[in-house]
Design a protein around this motif. Structure first.
Motif, PDB file in Angstrom:
ATOM      1  N   LYS A 106       0.831  -1.201   0.000  1.00  0.00           N
ATOM      2  CA  LYS A 106       0.000   0.000   0.000  1.00  0.00           C
ATOM      3  C   LYS A 106       0.869   1.256   0.000  1.00  0.00           C
ATOM      4  O   LYS A 106       0.670   2.180  -0.790  1.00  0.00           O
ATOM      5  CB  LYS A 106      -0.918   0.010   1.216  1.00  0.00           C
ATOM      6  CG  LYS A 106      -1.831   1.224   1.270  1.00  0.00           C
ATOM      7  CD  LYS A 106      -2.167   1.735   2.660  1.00  0.00           C
ATOM      8  CE  LYS A 106      -1.078   1.867   3.638  1.00  0.00           C
ATOM      9  NZ  LYS A 106      -1.258   2.863   4.704  1.00  0.00           N
ATOM     10  N   ASP A 107       1.873   1.298   0.876  1.00  0.00           N
ATOM     11  CA  ASP A 107       2.687   2.502   1.023  1.00  0.00           C
ATOM     12  C   ASP A 107       3.584   2.748  -0.183  1.00  0.00           C
ATOM     13  O   ASP A 107       3.760   3.899  -0.613  1.00  0.00           O
ATOM     14  CB  ASP A 107       3.533   2.397   2.299  1.00  0.00           C
ATOM     15  CG  ASP A 107       2.677   2.453   3.554  1.00  0.00           C
ATOM     16  OD1 ASP A 107       1.460   2.713   3.438  1.00  0.00           O
ATOM     17  OD2 ASP A 107       3.211   2.224   4.649  1.00  0.00           O
ATOM     18  N   VAL A 108       4.154   1.686  -0.745  1.00  0.00           N
ATOM     19  CA  VAL A 108       4.975   1.858  -1.945  1.00  0.00           C
ATOM     20  C   VAL A 108       4.097   2.329  -3.099  1.00  0.00           C
ATOM     21  O   VAL A 108       4.503   3.167  -3.917  1.00  0.00           O
ATOM     22  CB  VAL A 108       5.718   0.551  -2.296  1.00  0.00           C
ATOM     23  CG1 VAL A 108       6.362   0.636  -3.678  1.00  0.00           C
ATOM     24  CG2 VAL A 108       6.784   0.258  -1.249  1.00  0.00           C
ATOM     25  N   GLY A 109       2.881   1.811  -3.171  1.00  0.00           N
ATOM     26  CA  GLY A 109       1.952   2.278  -4.193  1.00  0.00           C
ATOM     27  C   GLY A 109       1.616   3.751  -4.018  1.00  0.00           C
ATOM     28  O   GLY A 109       1.591   4.522  -4.989  1.00  0.00           O
ATOM     29  N   LEU A 110       1.393   4.174  -2.768  1.00  0.00           N
ATOM     30  CA  LEU A 110       1.095   5.584  -2.502  1.00  0.00           C
ATOM     31  C   LEU A 110       2.295   6.474  -2.812  1.00  0.00           C
ATOM     32  O   LEU A 110       2.124   7.618  -3.264  1.00  0.00           O
ATOM     33  CB  LEU A 110       0.676   5.762  -1.039  1.00  0.00           C
ATOM     34  CG  LEU A 110      -0.667   5.147  -0.628  1.00  0.00           C
ATOM     35  CD1 LEU A 110      -0.933   5.413   0.846  1.00  0.00           C
ATOM     36  CD2 LEU A 110      -1.806   5.666  -1.487  1.00  0.00           C
TER      37      LEU A 110
ATOM     38  N   LEU B 117       6.767  13.005 -11.562  1.00  0.00           N
ATOM     39  CA  LEU B 117       7.974  12.201 -11.366  1.00  0.00           C
ATOM     40  C   LEU B 117       7.677  10.726 -11.600  1.00  0.00           C
ATOM     41  O   LEU B 117       6.558  10.264 -11.373  1.00  0.00           O
ATOM     42  CB  LEU B 117       8.510  12.377  -9.945  1.00  0.00           C
ATOM     43  CG  LEU B 117       8.877  13.790  -9.501  1.00  0.00           C
ATOM     44  CD1 LEU B 117       9.269  13.784  -8.026  1.00  0.00           C
ATOM     45  CD2 LEU B 117      10.026  14.345 -10.342  1.00  0.00           C
ATOM     46  N   ARG B 118       8.697   9.989 -12.015  1.00  0.00           N
ATOM     47  CA  ARG B 118       8.574   8.536 -12.134  1.00  0.00           C
ATOM     48  C   ARG B 118       9.636   7.894 -11.270  1.00  0.00           C
ATOM     49  O   ARG B 118      10.833   8.152 -11.458  1.00  0.00           O
ATOM     50  CB  ARG B 118       8.738   8.076 -13.581  1.00  0.00           C
ATOM     51  CG  ARG B 118       8.604   6.557 -13.746  1.00  0.00           C
ATOM     52  CD  ARG B 118       8.649   6.127 -15.205  1.00  0.00           C
ATOM     53  NE  ARG B 118       8.497   4.689 -15.327  1.00  0.00           N
ATOM     54  CZ  ARG B 118       9.511   3.827 -15.299  1.00  0.00           C
ATOM     55  NH1 ARG B 118      10.761   4.265 -15.179  1.00  0.00           N
ATOM     56  NH2 ARG B 118       9.298   2.519 -15.415  1.00  0.00           N
ATOM     57  N   LEU B 119       9.210   7.104 -10.314  1.00  0.00           N
ATOM     58  CA  LEU B 119      10.142   6.389  -9.450  1.00  0.00           C
ATOM     59  C   LEU B 119      10.470   5.053 -10.124  1.00  0.00           C
ATOM     60  O   LEU B 119       9.702   4.100 -10.015  1.00  0.00           O
ATOM     61  CB  LEU B 119       9.524   6.161  -8.065  1.00  0.00           C
ATOM     62  CG  LEU B 119       9.034   7.404  -7.318  1.00  0.00           C
ATOM     63  CD1 LEU B 119       8.418   7.006  -5.986  1.00  0.00           C
ATOM     64  CD2 LEU B 119      10.174   8.395  -7.112  1.00  0.00           C
ATOM     65  N   ARG B 120      11.595   4.988 -10.812  1.00  0.00           N
ATOM     66  CA  ARG B 120      11.904   3.789 -11.590  1.00  0.00           C
ATOM     67  C   ARG B 120      12.001   2.547 -10.713  1.00  0.00           C
ATOM     68  O   ARG B 120      11.382   1.517 -10.997  1.00  0.00           O
ATOM     69  CB  ARG B 120      13.193   4.013 -12.381  1.00  0.00           C
ATOM     70  CG  ARG B 120      13.057   5.037 -13.499  1.00  0.00           C
ATOM     71  CD  ARG B 120      14.372   5.286 -14.211  1.00  0.00           C
ATOM     72  NE  ARG B 120      14.202   6.205 -15.333  1.00  0.00           N
ATOM     73  CZ  ARG B 120      14.156   7.521 -15.229  1.00  0.00           C
ATOM     74  NH1 ARG B 120      14.267   8.083 -14.031  1.00  0.00           N
ATOM     75  NH2 ARG B 120      13.986   8.289 -16.287  1.00  0.00           N
TER      76      ARG B 120
ATOM     77  N   ARG C   2       6.969  -1.981  -6.458  1.00  0.00           N
ATOM     78  CA  ARG C   2       5.529  -2.186  -6.322  1.00  0.00           C
ATOM     79  C   ARG C   2       5.114  -3.486  -7.023  1.00  0.00           C
ATOM     80  O   ARG C   2       4.322  -4.272  -6.474  1.00  0.00           O
ATOM     81  CB  ARG C   2       4.753  -1.007  -6.905  1.00  0.00           C
ATOM     82  CG  ARG C   2       3.242  -1.241  -6.919  1.00  0.00           C
ATOM     83  CD  ARG C   2       2.440   0.027  -7.154  1.00  0.00           C
ATOM     84  NE  ARG C   2       2.848   0.743  -8.348  1.00  0.00           N
ATOM     85  CZ  ARG C   2       2.322   1.920  -8.702  1.00  0.00           C
ATOM     86  NH1 ARG C   2       1.404   2.503  -7.953  1.00  0.00           N
ATOM     87  NH2 ARG C   2       2.722   2.509  -9.808  1.00  0.00           N
ATOM     88  N   GLU C   3       5.658  -3.732  -8.188  1.00  0.00           N
ATOM     89  CA  GLU C   3       5.321  -4.959  -8.919  1.00  0.00           C
ATOM     90  C   GLU C   3       5.777  -6.193  -8.150  1.00  0.00           C
ATOM     91  O   GLU C   3       5.061  -7.198  -8.077  1.00  0.00           O
ATOM     92  CB  GLU C   3       5.982  -4.924 -10.301  1.00  0.00           C
ATOM     93  CG  GLU C   3       5.658  -6.136 -11.162  1.00  0.00           C
ATOM     94  CD  GLU C   3       6.289  -6.054 -12.540  1.00  0.00           C
ATOM     95  OE1 GLU C   3       6.337  -7.096 -13.222  1.00  0.00           O
ATOM     96  OE2 GLU C   3       6.736  -4.958 -12.942  1.00  0.00           O
ATOM     97  N   THR C   4       6.965  -6.117  -7.549  1.00  0.00           N
ATOM     98  CA  THR C   4       7.476  -7.254  -6.777  1.00  0.00           C
ATOM     99  C   THR C   4       6.606  -7.513  -5.553  1.00  0.00           C
ATOM    100  O   THR C   4       6.300  -8.662  -5.219  1.00  0.00           O
ATOM    101  CB  THR C   4       8.929  -6.994  -6.343  1.00  0.00           C
ATOM    102  OG1 THR C   4       9.733  -6.728  -7.497  1.00  0.00           O
ATOM    103  CG2 THR C   4       9.511  -8.191  -5.608  1.00  0.00           C
TER     104      THR C   4
ATOM    105  N   ALA D   7       4.392 -10.784  -4.426  1.00  0.00           N
ATOM    106  CA  ALA D   7       4.508 -11.417  -3.108  1.00  0.00           C
ATOM    107  C   ALA D   7       3.136 -11.599  -2.471  1.00  0.00           C
ATOM    108  O   ALA D   7       2.845 -12.640  -1.867  1.00  0.00           O
ATOM    109  CB  ALA D   7       5.410 -10.572  -2.204  1.00  0.00           C
ATOM    110  N   VAL D   8       2.270 -10.590  -2.595  1.00  0.00           N
ATOM    111  CA  VAL D   8       0.920 -10.702  -2.067  1.00  0.00           C
ATOM    112  C   VAL D   8       0.143 -11.774  -2.824  1.00  0.00           C
ATOM    113  O   VAL D   8      -0.575 -12.588  -2.222  1.00  0.00           O
ATOM    114  CB  VAL D   8       0.188  -9.342  -2.154  1.00  0.00           C
ATOM    115  CG1 VAL D   8      -1.299  -9.511  -1.864  1.00  0.00           C
ATOM    116  CG2 VAL D   8       0.816  -8.340  -1.186  1.00  0.00           C
ATOM    117  N   ALA D   9       0.317 -11.829  -4.147  1.00  0.00           N
ATOM    118  CA  ALA D   9      -0.384 -12.814  -4.974  1.00  0.00           C
ATOM    119  C   ALA D   9      -0.002 -14.238  -4.609  1.00  0.00           C
ATOM    120  O   ALA D   9      -0.822 -15.152  -4.719  1.00  0.00           O
ATOM    121  CB  ALA D   9      -0.102 -12.551  -6.451  1.00  0.00           C
ATOM    122  N   ARG D  10       1.221 -14.431  -4.153  1.00  0.00           N
ATOM    123  CA  ARG D  10       1.652 -15.782  -3.784  1.00  0.00           C
ATOM    124  C   ARG D  10       1.311 -16.130  -2.343  1.00  0.00           C
ATOM    125  O   ARG D  10       1.615 -17.223  -1.872  1.00  0.00           O
ATOM    126  CB  ARG D  10       3.140 -15.965  -4.043  1.00  0.00           C
ATOM    127  CG  ARG D  10       4.062 -15.262  -3.095  1.00  0.00           C
ATOM    128  CD  ARG D  10       5.518 -15.559  -3.440  1.00  0.00           C
ATOM    129  NE  ARG D  10       6.219 -16.019  -2.250  1.00  0.00           N
ATOM    130  CZ  ARG D  10       7.417 -16.587  -2.265  1.00  0.00           C
ATOM    131  NH1 ARG D  10       8.041 -16.788  -3.415  1.00  0.00           N
ATOM    132  NH2 ARG D  10       7.995 -16.966  -1.156  1.00  0.00           N
TER     133      ARG D  10
END
Length: 305
Positions: A254-258, A268-271, A277-279, A283-286
């Motif tokens: 949640k926080d990384v998404g925010l 800005l784009r946080l590369r 966030r994808e990782t 992790a949540v999906a698994r």
């Protein structure tokens, strides 16, 4: 802007009725410490257990969020934007705050939500302070949190004695409440990056026959000596100790998404933030969402490949 640190004050917030909404793992310890002010503390939570626990310590039990908010200073510590909005708007807490009172939102919420709340409070003549915290459950219980605060100077000065009961230091970052949330999101992004870095580097040396414990001990005592993140989370990763969760991986997502959203709002784009966030989503999906954020390191282990 540059933040400033405020240490402990000797006086306490005299003559104030205090409310606290949100008695989860963090909130219950924070509220318990507010009881040391000697001022009336009114509490509300959706689950009855923590309310009864605090009532036994002298807190007053509110029948609703609106009743808990009929105070001079209201603290809220809820999970996210949605739960905070539900309590403040749907359950009537914001309407129950009288002009001249102060609401201190200590949750990690989005910058956009904090800005919206500041405007709604100002329209009612109610002070609003963003004051998310740094520290895990045991730190909250000990009253040793670091509090990141932003909002009107006069309002913060008024509640500072109460901050001193919950935290070891208050870090000031501006007069716009959402600035505190931007700082907290930046801090949690850095935390998640550190865990990802430890997980990947431990996997690297492990592939060459080096035990994670020794390698992570090296990091925490040399390159990152004195860092509670590398020492504490490094030990959790080395021991694969991910439960019970002090800070759930799902909340880290949640926080990384925010943080990514707050950056996008400013063009800005946080590369690395986007990759992280994808990782975390994977992790949540698994099924790791209820584990501690340290379990992010599992994504770099050979079995995750």
């Amino acid at each position: 802007m540059t933040g400033s640190a405020t240490g402990r004050h000797t006086r306490q917030g005299a003559g104030m009725n205090i409310g606290f909404i949100g008695l989860g793992a963090m909130g219950r310890g924070m509220a318990a410490n507010l009881l040391r002010s000697g001022q009336p503390l009114r509490v509300w939570n959706r689950g009855a257990g923590p309310v009864q626990e605090l009532a036994a310590q002298g807190a007053q039990v509110a029948a609703s969020p609106a009743e808990a908010a009929a105070v001079d200073v209201l603290f809220t510590m809820l999970a996210d934007d949605a739960s905070t909005r539900a309590v403040l708007l749907d359950d009537g807490a914001l309407d129950a705050l009288a002009p001249g009172s102060i609401h201190v939102n200590m949750a990690t919420v989005s910058v956009a939500f904090a800005r919206e709340m500041a405007a709604l409070h100002a329209a009612r003549g109610v002070g609003y302070i963003g004051a998310p915290v740094l520290g895990r459950v045991d730190v909250a219980a000990a009253g040793k949190l670091n509090i990141v605060a932003a909002g009107p100077d006069e309002a913060i000065a008024r509640v500072q004695p109460l901050f001193d009961l919950m935290g070891q230091k208050t870090w000031r970052f501006g007069t716009a409440p959402e600035q505190a949330n931007a700082v907290k999101l930046g801090a949690n992004l850095t935390l998640a990056c550190a865990i990802e870095a430890m997980g990947e580097s431990a996997a690297l040396v492990g592939a060459h026959g080096i035990e994670a414990a020794g390698f992570l001990d090296l990091l925490s005592n040399t390159l990152f000596a004195g860092s509670p993140v590398y020492k504490g989370y490094g030990a959790m990763i080395a021991q694969e100790r991910y439960s019970p969760a002090g800070f759930k991986l799902s909340l880290g997502l949640k926080d990384v998404g925010l943080a990514n959203d707050a950056a996008a709002e400013q063009g800005l784009r946080l590369r690395f933030g986007a990759v992280l966030r994808e990782t975390l989503q994977q992790a949540v999906a698994r099924g790791d969402g209820e584990l501690d954020l340290a379990a992010l390191a599992r994504m770099s282990a050979p079995k995750s490949a």
